[in-house]
Design an enzyme around this catalytic site. Structure first.
Site, PDB file in Angstrom:
ATOM      1  N   CYS A 281       0.968  -1.007  -0.031  1.00 40.22           N
ATOM      2  CA  CYS A 281       0.116   0.013   0.182  1.00 40.22           C
ATOM      3  C   CYS A 281       0.882   1.182  -0.009  1.00 40.22           C
ATOM      4  O   CYS A 281       0.571   2.290  -0.815  1.00 40.22           O
ATOM      5  CB  CYS A 281      -1.072  -0.034   1.312  1.00 40.22           C
ATOM      6  SG  CYS A 281      -0.369   0.081   2.700  1.00 40.22           S
ATOM      7  N   HIS A 328      -2.807   1.201   6.775  1.00 41.39           N
ATOM      8  CA  HIS A 328      -3.062   1.125   5.233  1.00 41.39           C
ATOM      9  C   HIS A 328      -3.335   2.585   4.743  1.00 41.39           C
ATOM     10  O   HIS A 328      -3.825   3.334   5.417  1.00 41.39           O
ATOM     11  CB  HIS A 328      -4.392   0.099   5.270  1.00 41.39           C
ATOM     12  CG  HIS A 328      -4.713  -0.227   3.579  1.00 41.39           C
ATOM     13  ND1 HIS A 328      -3.804  -0.853   2.863  1.00 41.39           N
ATOM     14  CD2 HIS A 328      -5.715   0.127   2.780  1.00 41.39           C
ATOM     15  CE1 HIS A 328      -4.366  -0.861   1.796  1.00 41.39           C
ATOM     16  NE2 HIS A 328      -5.348  -0.568   1.631  1.00 41.39           N
ATOM     17  N   HIS A 340      -5.876   1.665  -4.457  1.00 46.29           N
ATOM     18  CA  HIS A 340      -4.854   1.116  -3.298  1.00 46.29           C
ATOM     19  C   HIS A 340      -4.386  -0.390  -3.747  1.00 46.29           C
ATOM     20  O   HIS A 340      -5.113  -1.002  -4.576  1.00 46.29           O
ATOM     21  CB  HIS A 340      -5.546   1.241  -2.144  1.00 46.29           C
ATOM     22  CG  HIS A 340      -6.600   0.233  -1.930  1.00 46.29           C
ATOM     23  ND1 HIS A 340      -6.824  -0.438  -0.746  1.00 46.29           N
ATOM     24  CD2 HIS A 340      -7.675   0.096  -2.579  1.00 46.29           C
ATOM     25  CE1 HIS A 340      -7.947  -1.034  -0.637  1.00 46.29           C
ATOM     26  NE2 HIS A 340      -8.522  -0.833  -1.963  1.00 46.29           N
TER      27      HIS A 340
END
Length: 368
Positions: A281, A328, A340
């Site tokens: 990420c 994240h 993402h």
């Protein structure tokens, strides 16, 4: 600046019309967790089945041994009965011979003797033969009784062992039924995962197709506007408005990262990855933002401490959105959507801030 804002507005409008598919990414993760749980149950049942099968096998072998002993013992019993019958017959014949003799046995022995020594030997021989006959009959009777007793015990053991074998066979069948049920459930979960993955892939293709089409349309439109617009009469920029006590974050100047990010849809997640061969990420943001001259550390926690905080109500395409304690991160692309690199086994994709997991773990956004 006007070009960037026009693109942002059109892109946001395009994403707004994309319907949210029922194939939510969270459901796929949940089903994968279900599959892993059922697979663990199958492994446990498999081990239990191994034990049950081996117990059944052992009981069956023991029953076969008892059956063989019964067969051998039955032969011994037949032999013992035959020997007993022969012994009884010999004794009976012996008694019958003595009984039907015209002279007493002792007189026959006496008259038939040629000498005193011969007489003694004849009398001793008769007594010995008689005693041997009786001994043989007694031994055969005892042997027959022992074999019969053993036969009764073996028959009882056979009945008990058959009960044990039946119980262990039933146990094995029950476990096999549980195993078949779990395997069927696992197959159904895998089928549902495949269906959800296919639906999610369709959703991602739709989102990507619409976003890319609008990106091309916006680029064409803004290019035409720039060519037809007259030059400004006053090149001097307007004076800045007074700053409020809590100034809002400056407008995003990196909306262009959205178009860059969309190029890498479908790239697989790779832990520690920060290149088109695989992203995690934070590595995804490192790579994409570097394309517009913004260099970020490869850590979502560190990225969360950079730039300016953005209220959720003021999100603009190009903002970094963070979840789950900033563990994240993704790139906001407008209309409540962001792109993402989710997790191992997944790919770079578009998700919604409204999805249950992202909505419940959202912690904030930053503008670089």
């Amino acid at each position: 600046m006007r070009t960037g804002l026009s693109f942002i507005a059109v892109l946001a409008a395009a994403l707004a019309v994309v319907a949210v598919s029922p194939a939510e990414p969270g459901r796929i993760s949940s089903k994968r967790a279900d599959a892993e749980r059922v697979l663990a149950e199958i492994d446990a049942i498999d081990m239990e089945l191994d034990r049950a099968v081996e117990a059944y096998n052992g009981a069956t072998v023991q029953l076969e041994t008892i059956n063989r002993d019964l067969a051998a013992n039955q032969k011994r019993l037949v032999t013992a009965r035959a020997n007993l019958a022969a012994a009884h017959k010999r004794v009976a014949n012996r008694v019958l011979t003595l009984y039907t003799s015209q002279e007493p046995d002792s007189l026959s022995i006496l008259l038939g003797a040629s000498s005193l020594g011969d007489l003694i030997e004849r009398i001793d021989s008769v007594n010995r033969i008689s005693k041997d006959d009786v001994r043989i009959a007694e031994e055969v009777t005892r042997f027959r009784n022992e074999v019969r007793t053993r036969q009764e015990r073996l028959v009882k053991a056979q009945a008990q062992q058959r009960t044990i074998v039946a119980q262990r066979s039933a146990r094995r069948s029950a476990i096999e039924g549980q195993l078949a049920e779990r395997q069927t459930l696992l197959a159904s979960i895998k089928d549902e995962i495949s269906r959800l993955q296919a639906a999610e892939q369709t959703r991602q293709e739709t989102l990507a197709r619409e976003a890319r089409a609008q990106l091309r349309s916006t680029q064409t439109q803004t290019s035409g506007e720039e060519q037809s617009s007259p030059p400004p009469s006053d090149p001097t920029p307007p004076a800045p408005s007074p700053s409020p006590s809590s100034p809002p974050p400056p407008p995003s100047t990196h909306g262009g990262v959205v178009g860059i990010a969309l190029r890498y849809l479908g790239v697989p997640y790779r832990w520690g990855g920060a290149s088109p061969s695989g992203f995690d990420c934070s590595g995804f943001l490192v790579y994409v933002f570097a394309k517009v001259g913004v260099y970020l550390p490869h850590s979502s926690y560190m990225q969360f401490r950079l730039g300016r905080f953005v209220p959720r109500s003021a999100l603009q395409p190009g903002d970094a959105v963070f979840f789950n304690g900033a563990s994240h991160v993704g790139i906001y692309i407008g209309s409540g959507q962001f792109v993402h690199a989710p997790h191992t086994g997944d790919v770079v994709k578009i998700s919604s801030l409204g999805d249950s997991w992202y909505s419940s773990t959202y912690v904030g956004a930053r503008r670089y």
